[in-house]
Design a protein around this motif. Sequence first.
Motif, mmCIF file in Angstrom:
data_model
loop_
_atom_site.group_PDB
_atom_site.id
_atom_site.type_symbol
_atom_site.label_atom_id
_atom_site.label_comp_id
_atom_site.label_asym_id
_atom_site.label_seq_id
_atom_site.Cartn_x
_atom_site.Cartn_y
_atom_site.Cartn_z
ATOM 1 N N ASP A 170 0.829 -1.209 0.000
ATOM 2 C CA ASP A 170 0.000 0.000 0.000
ATOM 3 C C ASP A 170 0.860 1.255 0.000
ATOM 4 O O ASP A 170 0.592 2.211 -0.737
ATOM 5 N N THR A 171 1.900 1.245 0.826
ATOM 6 C CA THR A 171 2.769 2.418 0.933
ATOM 7 C C THR A 171 3.555 2.639 -0.348
ATOM 8 O O THR A 171 3.726 3.770 -0.810
ATOM 9 N N ALA A 172 4.065 1.550 -0.936
ATOM 10 C CA ALA A 172 4.824 1.676 -2.183
ATOM 11 C C ALA A 172 3.969 2.307 -3.275
ATOM 12 O O ALA A 172 4.451 3.144 -4.055
ATOM 13 N N VAL A 173 2.682 1.933 -3.329
ATOM 14 C CA VAL A 173 1.785 2.516 -4.326
ATOM 15 C C VAL A 173 1.472 3.968 -3.983
ATOM 16 O O VAL A 173 1.547 4.863 -4.834
ATOM 17 N N SER A 174 1.132 4.231 -2.723
ATOM 18 C CA SER A 174 0.741 5.595 -2.350
ATOM 19 C C SER A 174 1.885 6.583 -2.478
ATOM 20 O O SER A 174 1.669 7.772 -2.760
ATOM 21 N N GLN A 175 3.125 6.106 -2.304
ATOM 22 C CA GLN A 175 4.292 6.966 -2.448
ATOM 23 C C GLN A 175 4.778 7.077 -3.894
ATOM 24 O O GLN A 175 5.759 7.775 -4.160
ATOM 25 N N GLY A 176 4.116 6.419 -4.808
ATOM 26 C CA GLY A 176 4.485 6.504 -6.209
ATOM 27 C C GLY A 176 5.715 5.705 -6.578
ATOM 28 O O GLY A 176 6.318 5.936 -7.636
ATOM 29 N N ARG A 177 6.071 4.710 -5.741
ATOM 30 C CA ARG A 177 7.229 3.878 -6.057
ATOM 31 C C ARG A 177 6.889 2.839 -7.123
ATOM 32 O O ARG A 177 7.770 2.344 -7.822
ATOM 33 N N THR A 178 5.628 2.486 -7.224
ATOM 34 C CA THR A 178 5.131 1.607 -8.277
ATOM 35 C C THR A 178 3.646 1.880 -8.434
ATOM 36 O O THR A 178 3.011 2.472 -7.537
ATOM 37 N N VAL A 179 3.071 1.453 -9.552
ATOM 38 C CA VAL A 179 1.655 1.701 -9.796
ATOM 39 C C VAL A 179 0.795 0.605 -9.187
ATOM 40 O O VAL A 179 -0.300 0.868 -8.671
ATOM 41 N N GLY A 180 1.287 -0.632 -9.216
ATOM 42 C CA GLY A 180 0.553 -1.749 -8.644
ATOM 43 C C GLY A 180 1.488 -2.905 -8.382
ATOM 44 O O GLY A 180 2.565 -2.999 -8.984
ATOM 45 N N ALA A 181 1.090 -3.787 -7.475
ATOM 46 C CA ALA A 181 1.942 -4.921 -7.123
ATOM 47 C C ALA A 181 1.126 -5.958 -6.374
ATOM 48 O O ALA A 181 0.059 -5.663 -5.821
ATOM 49 N N SER A 182 1.650 -7.181 -6.355
ATOM 50 C CA SER A 182 1.081 -8.236 -5.514
ATOM 51 C C SER A 182 2.203 -9.093 -4.960
ATOM 52 O O SER A 182 3.327 -9.070 -5.480
ATOM 53 N N ALA A 183 1.897 -9.830 -3.915
ATOM 54 C CA ALA A 183 2.876 -10.707 -3.284
ATOM 55 C C ALA A 183 2.181 -11.967 -2.818
ATOM 56 O O ALA A 183 1.083 -11.912 -2.246
ATOM 57 N N LEU A 184 2.828 -13.110 -3.067
ATOM 58 C CA LEU A 184 2.306 -14.413 -2.678
ATOM 59 C C LEU A 184 3.392 -15.150 -1.915
ATOM 60 O O LEU A 184 4.526 -15.263 -2.397
ATOM 61 N N VAL A 185 3.057 -15.622 -0.716
ATOM 62 C CA VAL A 185 4.012 -16.327 0.136
ATOM 63 C C VAL A 185 3.468 -17.714 0.445
ATOM 64 O O VAL A 185 2.321 -17.864 0.888
ATOM 65 N N TRP A 186 4.289 -18.727 0.202
ATOM 66 C CA TRP A 186 3.959 -20.123 0.499
ATOM 67 C C TRP A 186 4.926 -20.608 1.565
ATOM 68 O O TRP A 186 6.134 -20.486 1.400
ATOM 69 N N LYS A 187 4.399 -21.112 2.682
ATOM 70 C CA LYS A 187 5.288 -21.548 3.755
ATOM 71 C C LYS A 187 4.705 -22.757 4.467
ATOM 72 O O LYS A 187 3.498 -22.819 4.728
ATOM 73 N N ASP A 188 5.610 -23.706 4.756
ATOM 74 C CA ASP A 188 5.233 -24.907 5.517
ATOM 75 C C ASP A 188 4.058 -25.644 4.875
ATOM 76 O O ASP A 188 3.130 -26.110 5.543
#
Length: 413
Positions: free
Chosen positions: A30-48
Amino acid sequence: MAACATVPVTQPADVSTFTPDCPAIGSFLDTAVSQGRTVGASALVWKDGTEACFERAGLASREENRPFARDTLVQIFSMTKPVTGVALMQLWEQGEFGLDDPLYWHLPEYRDLQVATEMGSDGDLVLRDPSRPPTMRDVMRHTAGFTYGGSDEPADIVWERLQPLSPDNTLAQFSEEMAQVPLIADPGTRWFYSAGVDVQARLVEVLSGMAYDDYVAANIFTPLGMTDSAWKRDSEDLDRLARIYVADENGALVPMPREEWLEPNFAGKPMTMGGSGIVTTVDDYMRFARMLLNEGELDGQRILQPATIRIMATNMLDARITPENRLWLPSKGSGGFGLNFFVRTSPPMSPEENRGTVGEFFWDGYPSMLFWVDPAQDMAVVFATQKVPFDNALHHDFRDAVYGADYVGLPPE
């Protein structure tokens, strides 16, 4: 370089009880988008053995006000390279080549390679024979002496003239032209990011007798259930394709020109690069990452043997290849390079270095794409965004969100 620091981070987190901080990951996006560091992004984490987090923020297309969604298609650029490495190592398992075979045994056009040392006073390149021919291992660890163009190396004069990776070339045509480009150094003496992975793709074609993308579809994508991954895409996919945004001199993000954005995948060009070109989703690429995490198998489908994965994820750079001869590789962290992967061999040595665990292996892609496999934490992570130029600071802060800024990076005992 962070890797040159000598004092590790103090007050380490307890890695044995590590859990990814999903709210922190969401907040970072959210911060990266609101600060204009990127326009959009997603992240997926798989663990255990299960999905730990999926977070998203911002837009896949600002111009269409289209959200960066779970099924958004992304152009992963150099995150294609690990796929190519897996394809070639399948053929190694079948006995089609040896890692220490000279490359020209399998692609004869590379028999008479020479090293370009300088531009002579007569305007011609000064050439000499290499100390030895490049091996298959060199081709897979960026030590063959090949170039990617765009540098000050004398050999790039020939690269710029021939343009081996023209989208109008086939892989066969690329290889014939690449073999005419002199080496930038003796094989095995420098780590130099290059079109060697595209040479790997041509090797897959020659050794398998199949077109490269057909081979990958049949032997990697289909058995892994990666139904939304391919080099060539149809116009109906445009409604899900994330726009690539380019940071201008003031940091403002402007859309990449449409022709440049779509040429690799939507213009019907013959080139199918081994080093770039896959269009996929975070879920599809996570299936590939989970296969690596599970030492070559996913859902009963064996892609590679466990020992082969361990070979690929082992640092293979000779200690005599010193940091100054590793281009920008040390900026990735404290480690080296295996077969198509960066490999972490030491914990982070300063707060400025990206967080990670000893034994992790990963690669990234030009539009600031990133994935990694952390066997010690039984975790795989995919970070998707479409921002150029490549933004390592974005990766640093994302890894801080995943691990915590004080994560020491030592495997749990």
